[in-house]
Structures are given as structure tokens and as C-alpha cells.
Design an enzyme around this catalytic site. Structure first.
Site, short mmCIF file in Angstrom:
data_model
loop_
_atom_site.label_atom_id
_atom_site.label_comp_id
_atom_site.label_asym_id
_atom_site.label_seq_id
_atom_site.Cartn_x
_atom_site.Cartn_y
_atom_site.Cartn_z
CG HIS A 1 14.99 -26.85 -138.80
ND1 HIS A 1 14.11 -27.83 -139.21
CD2 HIS A 1 14.36 -25.66 -139.09
CE1 HIS A 1 13.01 -27.27 -139.71
NE2 HIS A 1 13.15 -25.96 -139.65
CG ASN B 1 6.75 -23.85 -142.50
OD1 ASN B 1 5.72 -24.49 -142.70
ND2 ASN B 1 6.83 -22.91 -141.58
#
Length: 243
Positions: A19, A112
Site C-alpha cells: 500500500h 480510499n
């Protein structure tokens, strides 16, 4: 002036996560082009510099991924940078490992961090999507993106970061197609990332609708924490500059 943003979660705990490949890309840009040192401003680590004569501000938010828009929006408003002059580098599950794609605008695609930036600035900014592959099932996504890159993934990860840093001037010149072409020619993307077993989020984290995490009740990261994480990530992941 361009605002170049790498997305990730702050602190050494997350430094090697898939990530955080956006952070790794920003670190690669800083090192390749002699930009720095990083300092804390706009709820982020930032560094001013130039690439091929183009002025830019590198930014890595010290908010967690789901609140990335706070830092990006604050910096953009302060410097009066239009969304069209913002480039965000982030992990992309729906691209094969080592493959990149560039686009302006569009949806968040379940990311997100991108969604939060859109909430603060609208959708017109540029996205450099850095492929990390998909684990194969949606239930494995959280564990996968919060897992560290495996040693076997170095075969495509370091070349991708190197190629992005080598040819990023093309993005700043408004030549995204040429940028993608040069990166593709310099890298050989892996065919498929291996799925990992599903696991619960780490203690203190909450699952979000897009598969990202928010830390619950965690103290804010130290001012130097992200800079250290950036340096650590680059030392571990970049092939060039190591002799």
C-alpha cells in the site's frame, strides 16, 4: 509548479507495505534527482526541487491513507496549485505487478486515498497507478495491501521505481503517453502476484469500505517518522545508487 504526491501510511510499521508503493516512488524521485531534505508541513513530509528544470513540491502525507486529501488539499491551496498540476502516485490492485498506467480524472477505483483527495479537490488531478497485482479474492485484499513486498517481488518492484524516477520529467512536460512508453520499455512486469492468506487487520486498525485502513486511537506520527520511513523504503527497494 507541480505538486507530486505519493500515497501510503506513515511510520516504519508500514514502510515496506504494498500500500506504500506511492511513498517509495516519491522517495525514488527525491533520491534520483537530488531533492530534499524533507521537512514537515501541510500534515505531510515535503521537499522542494526541480526535475529537468520544472519546479515541483514532493509530498507524502502524514495522515493515514484514508485522510490523504487533507494534506494534499492544504498544500494545493497554499501554493495555489490547480488540480490539473497535481500528480498522485499510488498502488493499483487492478494492474499487473510492475505495470503502470496514467490517467487524468475518473473515479477512485476503490482506492480510499484517491477518494479522499477527490473529496477535497475534485477529480481533475493526474494519477500514476503503480501495479501491485491482485491477491485473487476480495477477502484477501486488506492483508495483501498491508503486507510487505516479498523478496521475489524485488524482480519487478525496484526496476519499476527506477524507471518511474528516470522518466518522470516526461510527466512534468505533459507527455504522459511517452512516460508510460518509456517505463514499459525499461521494465518487464511480472505476470501475476501470488495471493496471500486472509488475515485480520492489525490491532488498532479498522477496515474501510475500500479495503484501506484507518488507525483507531493511535498517536500522531512523529515529525521525522515518515522521512525515516521514506529513506528506509528507498534504501531497501531502489536498485540504482547502491554501487
Amino acid at each position: 509548479m507541480k505538486l507530486v504526491v505519493g500515497l501510503g501510511n506513515p511510520g516504519p510499521r508500514y514502510a515496506g507495505n504494498r500500500h506504500n508503493v506511492g511513498f517509495m516512488a516519491v522517495a525514488a524521485l527525491a533520491r534520483r534527482h537530488g531533492i530534499g531534505p524533507f521537512r514537515r508541513k501541510f500534515q505531510a513530509q515535503v521537499a522542494d526541487g526541480q526535475i529537468a528544470g520544472a519546479r515541483l513540491l514532493l509530498l507524502a502525507p502524514e495522515t493515514f491513507m484514508n485522510a490523504s486529501g487533507q494534506a494534499v488539499g492544504e498544500a494545493a491551496r497554499f501554493h495555489k496549485i490547480a488540480p490539473e498540476d497535481i500528480i498522485v502516485l499510488h498502488d493499483e490492485l487492478d494492474l499487473a505487478p510492475g505495470k503502470i498506467k496514467v490517467k487524468q480524472g475518473g473515479g477512485a477505483g476503490g482506492h480510499n486515498g484517491i477518494r479522499d483527495i477527490e473529496a477535497h479537490l475534485g477529480p481533475a488531478f493526474w494519477r500514476v497507478r503503480l501495479g501491485i497485482g491482485h491477491p485473487g479474492h476480495k477477502d484477501r485484499v486488506l492483508t495483501y495491501v498491508l503486507g510487505d513486498f516479498a523478496k521475489a517481488e524485488e524482480d519487478w518492484l525496484a526496476p519499476m521505481l527506477d524507471a518511474v524516477a528516470d522518466h518522470f520529467a516526461l510527466m512534468l512536460e505533459g507527455r504522459p503517453a511517452d512516460f508510460m512508453s518509456k517505463v514499459a520499455a525499461q521494465t518487464r512486469p511480472a505476470e501475476k502476484a501470488k495471493p496471500l492468506a486472509t488475515a485480520k487487520p492489525k490491532e488498532g486498525e479498522a477496515r474501510t469500505s475500500g479495503g484501506s485502513v484507518a488507525e483507531v486511537g493511535a498517536p500522531p506520527p512523529s515529525p521525522t517518522g515518515l522521512a525515516a520511513a521514506l529513506a528506509e523504503a528507498l534504501d531497501r527497494k531502489s536498485q540504482k545508487g547502491n554501487g
